[in-house]
Write a protein that holds these residues in place. Structure first.
Motif, PDB file in Angstrom:
ATOM      1  N   ASP A  62       9.126  -5.521   5.296  1.00 20.44           N
ATOM      2  CA  ASP A  62       8.091  -6.531   5.519  1.00 20.44           C
ATOM      3  C   ASP A  62       6.969  -5.921   6.351  1.00 20.44           C
ATOM      4  OD1 ASP A  62       9.341  -8.894   4.299  1.00 20.44           O
ATOM      5  OD2 ASP A  62      10.815  -8.660   5.902  1.00 20.44           O
ATOM      6  N   LEU A  63       5.728  -6.118   5.914  1.00 25.83           N
ATOM      7  CA  LEU A  63       4.555  -5.618   6.636  1.00 25.83           C
ATOM      8  C   LEU A  63       3.570  -6.760   6.867  1.00 25.83           C
ATOM      9  CD1 LEU A  63       3.851  -2.250   4.756  1.00 25.83           C
ATOM     10  CD2 LEU A  63       4.837  -2.510   7.038  1.00 25.83           C
ATOM     11  N   THR A  64       2.923  -6.755   8.025  1.00 27.15           N
ATOM     12  CA  THR A  64       1.914  -7.766   8.341  1.00 27.15           C
ATOM     13  C   THR A  64       0.715  -7.100   8.994  1.00 27.15           C
ATOM     14  OG1 THR A  64       3.600  -9.473   8.710  1.00 27.15           O
ATOM     15  CG2 THR A  64       1.424  -9.868   9.643  1.00 27.15           C
ATOM     16  N   LEU A  65      -0.471  -7.443   8.538  1.00 27.80           N
ATOM     17  CA  LEU A  65      -1.712  -6.994   9.152  1.00 27.80           C
ATOM     18  C   LEU A  65      -2.452  -8.223   9.658  1.00 27.80           C
ATOM     19  CD1 LEU A  65      -3.797  -4.824   9.837  1.00 27.80           C
ATOM     20  CD2 LEU A  65      -4.738  -5.081   7.532  1.00 27.80           C
ATOM     21  N   ASP A  66      -2.668  -8.278  10.965  1.00 25.19           N
ATOM     22  CA  ASP A  66      -3.282  -9.443  11.610  1.00 25.19           C
ATOM     23  C   ASP A  66      -4.523  -8.975  12.365  1.00 25.19           C
ATOM     24  OD1 ASP A  66      -3.858 -11.865  12.722  1.00 25.19           O
ATOM     25  OD2 ASP A  66      -1.938 -12.133  13.729  1.00 25.19           O
ATOM     26  N   TYR A  67      -5.688  -9.543  12.012  1.00 25.00           N
ATOM     27  CA  TYR A  67      -6.955  -9.104  12.617  1.00 25.00           C
ATOM     28  C   TYR A  67      -7.755 -10.325  13.059  1.00 25.00           C
ATOM     29  CZ  TYR A  67     -11.625  -7.060  13.053  1.00 25.00           C
ATOM     30  OH  TYR A  67     -12.864  -6.671  13.520  1.00 25.00           O
ATOM     31  N   THR A  85       0.055 -10.204   4.380  1.00 25.19           N
ATOM     32  CA  THR A  85       1.493  -9.943   4.434  1.00 25.19           C
ATOM     33  C   THR A  85       1.947  -9.352   3.113  1.00 25.19           C
ATOM     34  OG1 THR A  85       2.057 -12.183   3.665  1.00 25.19           O
ATOM     35  CG2 THR A  85       1.898 -11.830   6.046  1.00 25.19           C
ATOM     36  N   GLY A  86       2.951  -8.504   3.182  1.00 22.85           N
ATOM     37  CA  GLY A  86       3.523  -7.904   1.982  1.00 22.85           C
ATOM     38  C   GLY A  86       4.984  -7.587   2.206  1.00 22.85           C
ATOM     39  N   THR A 101       5.813  -8.353  -3.248  1.00 25.01           N
ATOM     40  CA  THR A 101       4.821  -9.413  -3.265  1.00 25.01           C
ATOM     41  C   THR A 101       3.825  -9.178  -2.140  1.00 25.01           C
ATOM     42  OG1 THR A 101       4.489 -11.819  -3.239  1.00 25.01           O
ATOM     43  CG2 THR A 101       6.144 -10.920  -1.746  1.00 25.01           C
ATOM     44  N   TYR A 102       2.648  -9.780  -2.241  1.00 30.12           N
ATOM     45  CA  TYR A 102       1.653  -9.675  -1.181  1.00 30.12           C
ATOM     46  C   TYR A 102       0.708 -10.864  -1.255  1.00 30.12           C
ATOM     47  CZ  TYR A 102      -1.520  -8.074  -4.864  1.00 30.12           C
ATOM     48  OH  TYR A 102      -2.263  -7.996  -6.017  1.00 30.12           O
ATOM     49  N   LYS A 133      -0.545 -11.928  -5.176  1.00 27.84           N
ATOM     50  CA  LYS A 133      -0.046 -11.185  -6.318  1.00 27.84           C
ATOM     51  C   LYS A 133       0.232 -12.131  -7.490  1.00 27.84           C
ATOM     52  CE  LYS A 133       3.470  -7.898  -7.820  1.00 27.84           C
ATOM     53  NZ  LYS A 133       4.697  -7.135  -7.472  1.00 27.84           N
ATOM     54  N   ASP A 134      -0.088 -11.654  -8.698  1.00 27.42           N
ATOM     55  CA  ASP A 134       0.190 -12.358  -9.959  1.00 27.42           C
ATOM     56  C   ASP A 134      -0.598 -13.655 -10.117  1.00 27.42           C
ATOM     57  OD1 ASP A 134       2.045 -10.373 -10.649  1.00 27.42           O
ATOM     58  OD2 ASP A 134       3.691 -11.438  -9.640  1.00 27.42           O
TER      59      ASP A 134
END
Length: 393
Positions: A62-67, A85-86, A101-102, A133-134
């Protein structure tokens, strides 16, 4: 002069001296912001894998980018938000394939106050862009409306308080400076970006620290000289200690706009929204925040409704450890679909390895209610993960 008069004079002189040499440490909320800017950018990840006693190795990532970037001035606040998130996973049963998924959503909001330096009425404009995604199309939305209130960034005062604490611990101060000195130091801390622009990234710190030193020296509380060790201790707080963003205040807003494009391929749908924020440093170590927003998309006989609420309570256990607790609620429904409600409770400890890198342990409970029975998500999902959180900005 009789003994009683001598005693009275001595007591008065003692209190007078104390009044000029000792002041109570101010609250973070005492900070009076004029022009301020802050930027938070984090990337966090959790990864686990299992092998043995199963058909194949399994994993979950699990990855999260918060800005978030906010610029505040007496007449305008500008906020840029991004959350992405992905995840990627693979099961342990023979034949299980990897899946991923993302999703991401970014927004820019500008609040323009009718009366500068006020906590009163403003008009705002907001733009949003999202991808999943999708999905057939990206999500784009534009909104304009009015609001009332103001949220102030008080993080600079948190740094000023920590600087004074450090200098007292190391024996450089005879007593606490006045609140005005704290305020002046906080203002200089808050102007870091201005020092970068004026003196350049390589040289600005010497001028930044020098101006902080000058203000502290004017307090008359410095014991001896503000020497190289005192400068190093000040720099250590600003550069190496973790101080989470602190906010104070509240606001409400309501607006109308249009969904220019949606994930399902539809476009040009009118929308309305209402939102509120409340932020309160309970004390110098504890921050409470709550943000809520309700939106409605009008689409003939298939109107859609969403409500999202994010509540958090963060406590600084020490200069190196933060305890972060969150509750998030997401509700979605439409005229032609069932209600979907997701509640998530989480509690995490973040240990600061450096000013930019945290080691985290998080426990999480997630409950999804989609009005469908026996589809594999009826029970509360429980997880305990360990990961890292890296501060980009």
């Amino acid at each position: 002069m009789n003994k009683q008069n001598v005693l009275t004079a001595a007591v008065m002189m003692a209190f007078s001296g104390a009044a000029t040499t000792a002041f109570a440490e101010p609250l973070i909320t005492d900070y009076k912001e004029a022009t301020s800017a802050y930027e938070d950018a984090y990337i966090s990840g959790n990864f686990n894998t299992n092998d043995g006693n199963q058909d194949q190795a399994s994993y979950n990532l699990d990855l999260t980018l918060d800005y978030e970037k906010v610029f505040s001035s007496p007449n305008r606040n500008t906020k840029i938000d991004f959350l992405g998130t992905g995840s990627s996973s693979k099961g342990g049963n023979d034949g299980d394939k990897s899946s991923s998924t993302y999703q991401a959503l970014g927004s820019a909001t500008v609040d323009n106050y009718f009366t500068p330096n006020s906590n009163a009425t403003f008009w705002y404009g907001k733009g949003e862009v999202g991808v999943q995604k999708d999905q057939e199309d990206p999500f784009t939305k534009a909104t304009a409306g009015i609001g009332y209130g103001r949220v102030v960034n008080v993080t600079p005062m948190a740094y000023a308080i920590r600087i004074m604490q450090k200098l007292r611990e190391e024996g450089f101060l005879k007593a606490d400076p006045s609140n005005d000195i704290y305020q002046q130091v906080a203002v200089i801390v808050d102007k870091e970006s201005e020092y970068k622009s004026k003196y350049g990234f390589d040289d600005y710190k010497q001028y930044w620290l020098q101006d902080i030193q000058k203000v502290i020296e004017t307090s008359g509380m410095v014991k001896g000289d503000f020497n190289a060790r005192a400068v190093v201790q000040t720099y250590d707080v600003l550069e190496n200690e973790r101080v989470s963003t602190r906010k104070n205040g509240w606001l409400v807003r309501a607006g109308v706009g249009a969904v220019l494009s949606n994930y399902d391929g539809s476009d040009s749908k009118p929308a309305i929204e209402a939102g509120a924020e409340y932020h309160k440093p309970i004390n110098n170590k504890t921050q409470f925040s709550n943000e809520a927003i309700a939106t409605a998309t009008l689409d003939d006989n298939d109107n859609g409704y969403n409500f999202n609420n994010a509540m958090s309570l963060t406590y600084e256990l020490s200069d190196m450890i933060d305890w972060e607790n969150k509750w998030t609620l997401a509700y979605a429904t439409s005229d032609n679909t069932d209600d979907v409600t997701t509640n998530t409770l989480s509690s995490a400890f973040y240990y600061s390895l450096t000013n930019q890198l945290d080691l985290g342990v998080e426990g999480k409970l997630t409950k999804l209610d989609d009005s469908i029975s026996n589809n594999g998500n009826d029970e509360i999902d429980k997880s305990l993960t360990m990961g890292v959180k890296y501060r980009l900005k």
